[in-house]
Write a protein that holds these residues in place. Structure first.
Motif, short mmCIF file in Angstrom:
data_model
loop_
_atom_site.label_atom_id
_atom_site.label_comp_id
_atom_site.label_asym_id
_atom_site.label_seq_id
_atom_site.Cartn_x
_atom_site.Cartn_y
_atom_site.Cartn_z
N LEU A 1 0.82 -1.21 0.00
CA LEU A 1 0.00 0.00 0.00
C LEU A 1 0.86 1.26 0.00
CD1 LEU A 1 -2.90 1.10 0.15
CD2 LEU A 1 -2.68 1.07 2.65
N VAL A 2 1.87 1.29 0.87
CA VAL A 2 2.75 2.47 0.94
C VAL A 2 3.53 2.64 -0.36
CG1 VAL A 2 4.77 3.44 2.12
CG2 VAL A 2 2.92 2.42 3.44
N GLY A 3 4.04 1.53 -0.90
CA GLY A 3 4.79 1.62 -2.14
C GLY A 3 3.95 2.09 -3.30
N ARG A 4 2.66 1.75 -3.28
CA ARG A 4 1.76 2.17 -4.36
C ARG A 4 1.36 3.62 -4.24
NH1 ARG A 4 0.55 1.63 -9.52
NH2 ARG A 4 -1.68 1.84 -9.98
N LEU A 5 1.08 4.06 -3.01
CA LEU A 5 0.56 5.42 -2.81
C LEU A 5 1.67 6.47 -2.70
CD1 LEU A 5 -2.34 4.68 -0.29
CD2 LEU A 5 -2.46 4.96 -2.77
N TRP A 6 2.77 6.10 -2.06
CA TRP A 6 3.86 7.06 -1.86
C TRP A 6 5.19 6.43 -2.31
CZ3 TRP A 6 0.53 5.85 2.35
CH2 TRP A 6 -0.46 6.78 2.58
N PRO A 7 5.38 6.29 -3.60
CA PRO A 7 6.58 5.60 -4.10
C PRO A 7 7.89 6.27 -3.70
CG PRO A 7 5.37 6.64 -5.90
CD PRO A 7 4.49 6.71 -4.70
N GLN A 8 7.92 7.61 -3.65
CA GLN A 8 9.16 8.28 -3.27
C GLN A 8 9.51 8.01 -1.82
OE1 GLN A 8 6.61 9.80 -4.81
NE2 GLN A 8 7.48 10.14 -6.87
N ALA A 9 8.52 8.05 -0.95
CA ALA A 9 8.77 7.78 0.47
C ALA A 9 9.09 6.30 0.69
CB ALA A 9 7.57 8.20 1.31
N ALA A 10 8.52 5.45 -0.14
CA ALA A 10 8.72 4.00 0.05
C ALA A 10 10.17 3.61 -0.14
CB ALA A 10 7.83 3.23 -0.93
N PRO B 1 8.91 -8.22 10.70
CA PRO B 1 7.85 -7.42 10.07
C PRO B 1 8.36 -6.09 9.51
CG PRO B 1 7.08 -8.36 12.14
CD PRO B 1 8.54 -8.63 12.08
N LEU B 2 9.27 -5.43 10.23
CA LEU B 2 9.84 -4.18 9.72
C LEU B 2 10.62 -4.43 8.43
CD1 LEU B 2 11.11 -2.45 12.99
CD2 LEU B 2 9.11 -1.85 11.62
N ALA B 3 11.35 -5.54 8.39
CA ALA B 3 12.14 -5.86 7.20
C ALA B 3 11.23 -6.11 6.01
CB ALA B 3 13.01 -7.08 7.48
N VAL B 4 10.15 -6.86 6.21
CA VAL B 4 9.23 -7.14 5.12
C VAL B 4 8.56 -5.87 4.63
CG1 VAL B 4 7.07 -8.31 4.54
CG2 VAL B 4 8.83 -9.52 5.83
N PHE B 5 8.18 -5.02 5.55
CA PHE B 5 7.58 -3.73 5.16
C PHE B 5 8.53 -2.91 4.30
CE2 PHE B 5 7.53 0.82 6.27
CZ PHE B 5 6.36 1.19 5.61
N GLY B 6 9.79 -2.78 4.75
CA GLY B 6 10.75 -1.98 4.01
C GLY B 6 11.05 -2.56 2.65
N ALA B 7 11.26 -3.86 2.57
CA ALA B 7 11.60 -4.48 1.28
C ALA B 7 10.43 -4.41 0.30
CB ALA B 7 12.02 -5.93 1.51
N THR B 8 9.22 -4.66 0.78
CA THR B 8 8.05 -4.66 -0.11
C THR B 8 7.73 -3.25 -0.59
OG1 THR B 8 7.17 -6.54 1.13
CG2 THR B 8 5.66 -5.36 -0.32
N ALA B 9 7.77 -2.28 0.32
CA ALA B 9 7.49 -0.90 -0.07
C ALA B 9 8.50 -0.41 -1.10
CB ALA B 9 7.51 0.00 1.16
N LEU C 1 10.23 -2.28 -3.25
CA LEU C 1 10.01 -3.00 -4.50
C LEU C 1 8.86 -2.39 -5.29
CD1 LEU C 1 10.45 -5.38 -6.44
CD2 LEU C 1 8.97 -6.74 -4.96
N VAL C 2 7.72 -2.19 -4.63
CA VAL C 2 6.56 -1.64 -5.31
C VAL C 2 6.78 -0.18 -5.68
CG1 VAL C 2 4.09 -1.15 -5.09
CG2 VAL C 2 5.04 -3.27 -4.15
N GLY C 3 7.45 0.57 -4.79
CA GLY C 3 7.67 1.98 -5.07
C GLY C 3 8.63 2.22 -6.22
N GLU C 4 9.66 1.41 -6.34
CA GLU C 4 10.66 1.63 -7.38
C GLU C 4 10.25 1.04 -8.72
OE1 GLU C 4 15.43 0.77 -8.26
OE2 GLU C 4 14.56 0.41 -6.27
N TYR C 5 9.67 -0.16 -8.70
CA TYR C 5 9.38 -0.83 -9.96
C TYR C 5 7.91 -0.75 -10.35
CZ TYR C 5 14.04 -2.74 -9.37
OH TYR C 5 15.39 -2.86 -9.21
N GLY C 6 7.06 -0.40 -9.39
CA GLY C 6 5.65 -0.27 -9.71
C GLY C 6 5.01 -1.58 -10.10
N LEU C 7 3.79 -1.49 -10.57
CA LEU C 7 3.04 -2.68 -10.98
C LEU C 7 2.81 -2.73 -12.48
CD1 LEU C 7 0.34 -2.64 -8.14
CD2 LEU C 7 2.48 -3.92 -8.20
N GLY C 8 3.45 -1.80 -13.21
CA GLY C 8 3.24 -1.75 -14.66
C GLY C 8 3.77 -2.97 -15.38
N ALA C 9 4.83 -3.57 -14.83
CA ALA C 9 5.42 -4.73 -15.50
C ALA C 9 4.45 -5.91 -15.54
CB ALA C 9 6.71 -5.15 -14.78
N LEU C 10 3.46 -5.89 -14.65
CA LEU C 10 2.50 -7.00 -14.65
C LEU C 10 1.71 -7.06 -15.96
CD1 LEU C 10 1.11 -6.74 -11.00
CD2 LEU C 10 2.74 -8.40 -11.90
#
Length: 481
Positions: free
Chosen positions: A43-52, A219-227, A229-238
């Motif tokens: 969610l964070v990576g999708r909504l706030w990619p720069q912050a993610a 949990p903090l590690a998963v949050f940081g890594a997922t945010a 990934l989604v923030g930098e690469y987005g979901l367009g490749a799907l």
């Protein structure tokens, strides 16, 4: 006189509120914590990619902490396993059987991927002009490195410094040192060095305790890594690479089904129950896109599930370099995707060359930055018909394949531990079934692989011995009668 109305009955005790139950679950379940962190990270990576992108150090820091514990843990488990098993030849057999299984599994994964790539044609119709691709992007991703040759890979697995093996976190070098130390302990005997083995066992418990502390940060590690990934690469490749992604994940799923069938046939155990048993570790590996983060916990759970210490200590770490089933599937499909995208039709002979090249290059991938691109570039160069720059086609989708590669690699290595343990007689199947069924199995001092502990099949052996004794007594009485 009219009867008074009965007083209203007291309300039944209300169930715990849903919110309270959710809070309790988040407080006590690592699986729930990691799952929640994964969703928040998306969610964070999708909504706030720069912050993610700024929270990436959370995932990187966790991985660094876990990696710091892997080398000492592998050393302690292997040394203790050899010393307790008391048979260096058995340890050598385990290593040989593991390598045989690794080669069979990875070769099948490569062939399975090629078959699916030919049938599905994920790159057919793209008609990409290789001249339009930026080949330098691959060099940026790989840091200009290259995969080691077979001789260099084997030579690098031998340590030139005992401290350097731990400092560089080279698992193969640590394994070699551990085998030498375990062999020395067997040669000297416990009477000459009585304090060494207890000290190693105590150090092992300390390392497991430290891993337990670090896992609280998962949990903090998963949050940081997922945010990130989604923030930098987005979901367009799907949408752009949808067919390639679908093919890779479908092939990986079918491969895991075949692994489950093999595991059931050889050991009688269920892969699905094992996934449920290790669901916290699986979700953490997927969230951080790294199977190394869960190696300590997987070693602990495999030992609890009836696998002998020496089998776990040798097969699982070695598999991280030699048994990359998910990477093999990705490399074979990726090679065909690149060829199809640029309009190159590979013959049967050329596809056999792909398998042979990838059989060698896939073994040296562990720990090399951008290793998948290096292996693909080496394969393209060996074929001579695919422009090396076409490898850049996979830059946009590579990170999305991490989940497939991590899950398949990790489960493939765990299946290898069970299969090789069963093959060597180092698996307590009774304990394994109880653990995978969710039963509480207390840690006993008579587990296989330690002094005074019965090995796998000990119960059957005792029953056979008792039966034979009864038959012998009956025959003696008949003769005397």
């Amino acid at each position: 006189m009219p009867h008074a109305a009965p007083p209203p009955s007291a309300p039944a005790p209300a169930r715990p509120a849903l919110a309270r139950r959710a809070v309790r679950l988040l407080r006590t379940s690592l699986f729930a914590q990691v799952a929640c962190a994964l969703l928040i990270g998306v969610l964070v990576g999708r909504l706030w990619p720069q912050a993610a992108t700024a929270v990436q150090p959370l995932g990187d820091g966790f991985i660094r902490l876990i990696k710091a514990m892997i080398a000492p843990l592998v050393f302690c488990v292997v040394v203790a396993g050899i010393a307790k098993a008391g048979d260096l030849k058995a340890f050598g057999r385990i290593g040989l059987k593991a390598l045989i299984w690794f080669e069979v599994a990875t070769t099948f994964a490569l062939l399975f991927g090629l078959l699916a790539g030919n049938l599905a044609g994920p790159g057919t119709g793209m008609d990409v002009d290789p001249a339009s691709l930026d080949a330098s992007a691959v060099d940026d991703r790989t840091g200009g490195g290259q995969l080691p040759s077979t001789s260099a890979f084997l030579l690098h697995s031998l340590p030139d410094s005992a401290i350097g093996a731990f400092a560089e976190n080279s698992l193969l070098q640590v394994l070699v040192l551990a085998c030498l130390v375990g062999a020395a302990l067997l040669h000297l005997g416990h009477t000459k060095v009585p304090a060494i083995l207890p000290a190693i066992e105590q150090a092992q418990e300390v390392v497991f305790a430290i891993v337990g502390f670090i896992m609280k940060l998962a949990p903090l590690a998963v949050f940081g890594a997922t945010a990130h990934l989604v923030g930098e690469y987005g979901l367009g490749a799907l949408s752009t690479y949808g067919k390639l992604i679908a093919v890779c994940y479908a092939v990986a799923a079918l491969f895991l089904v075949l692994l489950a069938v093999a595991l059931k046939a050889i050991t009688g155990l269920s892969l699905w129950k094992f996934v449920r048993y290790t669901r916290e570790e699986m979700l953490l590996a997927l969230g951080t896109a790294s199977s190394e983060t869960v190696m300590p916990r997987m070693m602990q759970k495999l030992r609890k599930a009836g696998c002998r210490d020496d089998a776990v200590g040798l097969v699982l770490p070695t598999g991280y370099s030699f048994n990359l089933d998910g990477a093999s599937i990705y490399l074979s499909i990726g090679t065909l995707f690149i060829a199809q995208a640029v309009g190159v039709d590979l013959s049967i002979g050329q596809q056999i060359t792909v398998v042979l090249v990838l059989m060698l290059t896939s073994k040296g991938m562990a720990g090399v930055p951008g290793s998948a691109f290096l292996a693909l570039s080496a394969t393209a160069s060996a074929l001579g018909v695919i422009p090396v720059g076409a490898v850049a086609l996979l830059l946009g989708v590579d990170r999305i394949m991490d989940a497939m590669r991590v899950a398949t690699n990790l489960l493939g290595n765990c299946v290898a531990v069970f299969v090789v343990s069963r093959w060597e007689g180092a698996l307590d199947r009774v304990t394994a079934r109880k653990v995978l069924n969710g039963e509480d199995v207390p840690v006993q001092e008579d587990r296989p692989g330690r002094p005074g502990r019965p090995g796998p099949g000990a119960e059957e052996t005792e029953n056979a011995r008792d039966t034979k004794g009864i038959q012998d007594s009956q025959e003696q009485r008949a003769q005397s009668g």
